[in-house]
Every structure is written in structure tokens, then in C-alpha cells.
Design a protein around this motif. Structure first.
Motif, PDB file in Angstrom:
ATOM      1  N   ASN A  78      13.928  34.412 -24.739  1.00 20.34           N
ATOM      2  CA  ASN A  78      14.444  33.815 -25.962  1.00 20.34           C
ATOM      3  C   ASN A  78      15.404  32.693 -25.584  1.00 20.34           C
ATOM      4  N   TRP A  79      15.659  31.819 -26.513  1.00 16.27           N
ATOM      5  CA  TRP A  79      16.427  30.614 -26.267  1.00 16.27           C
ATOM      6  C   TRP A  79      17.837  30.909 -25.753  1.00 16.27           C
ATOM      7  N   GLN A  82      17.986  32.533 -22.160  1.00 15.93           N
ATOM      8  CA  GLN A  82      17.664  31.562 -21.116  1.00 15.93           C
ATOM      9  C   GLN A  82      18.739  30.482 -21.010  1.00 15.93           C
ATOM     10  N   ASP A 148      20.887  24.180 -24.845  1.00 12.75           N
ATOM     11  CA  ASP A 148      19.478  23.793 -24.867  1.00 12.75           C
ATOM     12  C   ASP A 148      19.071  23.174 -23.536  1.00 12.75           C
ATOM     13  N   VAL A 151      18.593  25.871 -20.966  1.00 11.49           N
ATOM     14  CA  VAL A 151      17.275  26.514 -21.060  1.00 11.49           C
ATOM     15  C   VAL A 151      16.273  25.709 -20.232  1.00 11.49           C
TER      16      VAL A 151
END
Length: 174
Positions: A78-79, A82, A148, A151
Motif C-alpha cells: 500500500n502507498w 511503501q 510519494d 514510494v
């Protein structure tokens, strides 16, 4: 800049076990509330005077307790999980270098966050609601963008580094 991050990690007492717990998406998402809680605690001095130190201390305690509060996730696909794993990779960049494009963007986002922190702190000190909210919004947007990027960093790095790949958990593998 690296030394500051290393000091913060040591201050937080982030062992590998605690990092595993922090990779729980509940930990990452609930920690997003920290900056608004700190802001509200500082602003509460208007209403409760010196007692504002209590909610301020509680909000700082939340930053320390949060990564320890949740169990390690059963699944890290999942975002947020990560993103947290990518932060570990980012903090380890002195030992295992990361690609230049990740390094450059991470520094840019951290600089944006640091500059917005000046505005946010000024808003807190002078009780300027617009400076507080605007600074806090920019900090939070930069942090979420940074996550983000983390990730992406983790996705790029883990196939070539068994240590990083071992951090990935899959609920179906248990």
C-alpha cells in the motif's frame, strides 16, 4: 542535512523493529494529524493560557508514541507502508547511494517544507491564522509529496537490494 535526519532518527529511537511497526498504514496516516494537533495546541494558549503546554506536550509525545503504537503490518503493498519503507531507504542513503533524481527531488521537497516551517512558526508565534494555516498546508503537501517520492524510491531500490526487499510483507505469505 543528513546529520540532522540521523539525529532525529536517533532521538525518536527508531530501531528496525519500530520501523516495521511504523510501516503500518495506520501509523503513517494517523501521524499526518500531528502538525494540526501541534498547531492547535500552540493556539490553545489563547483559551487556556499556560495550560497549553499540556496539549503541546501530548502532541509531541504522539510523535514519539505513534511509530510504536501499531503492530507491524501483515501487508506492505500500500502507498503509506511503501512510503515509510522509502523513508528508511532515504535515511540509509549514506550507506547505499540512491539515484540522483530521487536525491534531488527529496532535497527540493525538504527545502520547501523547511521554508514553509518559517511561515508556520511565525503564524504560531504571532497568532496569525492565515500564516499558520498556509504554512501548515505547504508543509503537509510537501511531506505527502515527499512520501510519494519515497514510494517511488523504494520501488526502484528494493529489487536490487535484498535487505530492502525483505521489508516487503504480503498478507498471503503468512
Amino acid at each position: 542535512m543528513v546529520k540532522l535526519a540521523e539525529r532525529a532518527e536517533k532521538l525518536m529511537g527508531m530501531s528496525p523493529e519500530i520501523w516495521q511497526r511504523h510501516a503500518n498504514p495506520w501509523s503513517g496516516w494517523s501521524r499526518v494529524a500531528a502538525l494540526p494537533l501541534i498547531s492547535l495546541a500552540v493556539w490553545s494558549r489563547i483559551w487556556i493560557g499556560p495550560w497549553a503546554l499540556l496539549p503541546f506536550a501530548v502532541s509531541l509525545l504522539w510523535l514519539w508514541v505513534n511509530p510504536r503504537l501499531f503492530p507491524p503490518p501483515r501487508d506492505t503493498h500500500n502507498w503509506m507502508s511503501q512510503g515509510v519503507l522509502g523513508e528508511r531507504v532515504w535515511l540509509n542513503r549514506q550507506k547505499i547511494p540512491i539515484p540522483h533524481h530521487h536525491l534531488r527531488m527529496g532535497h527540493i521537497l525538504n527545502t520547501v517544507s523547511a521554508l514553509a516551517s518559517v511561515l508556520w512558526l511565525a503564524g504560531l508565534i504571532w497568532l496569525d491564522i492565515w500564516a499558520t494555516l498556509f504554512g501548515m498546508s505547504i508543509i503537509m503537501l510537501a511531506k505527502l509529496w515527499f512520501i510519494d517520492r519515497m514510494v517511488w524510491l523504494y520501488t526502484d531500490m528494493q529489487p536490487d537490494h535484498p535487505e530492502y526487499a525483505a521489508w516487503m510483507k504480503n498478507k498471503d505469505s503468512r
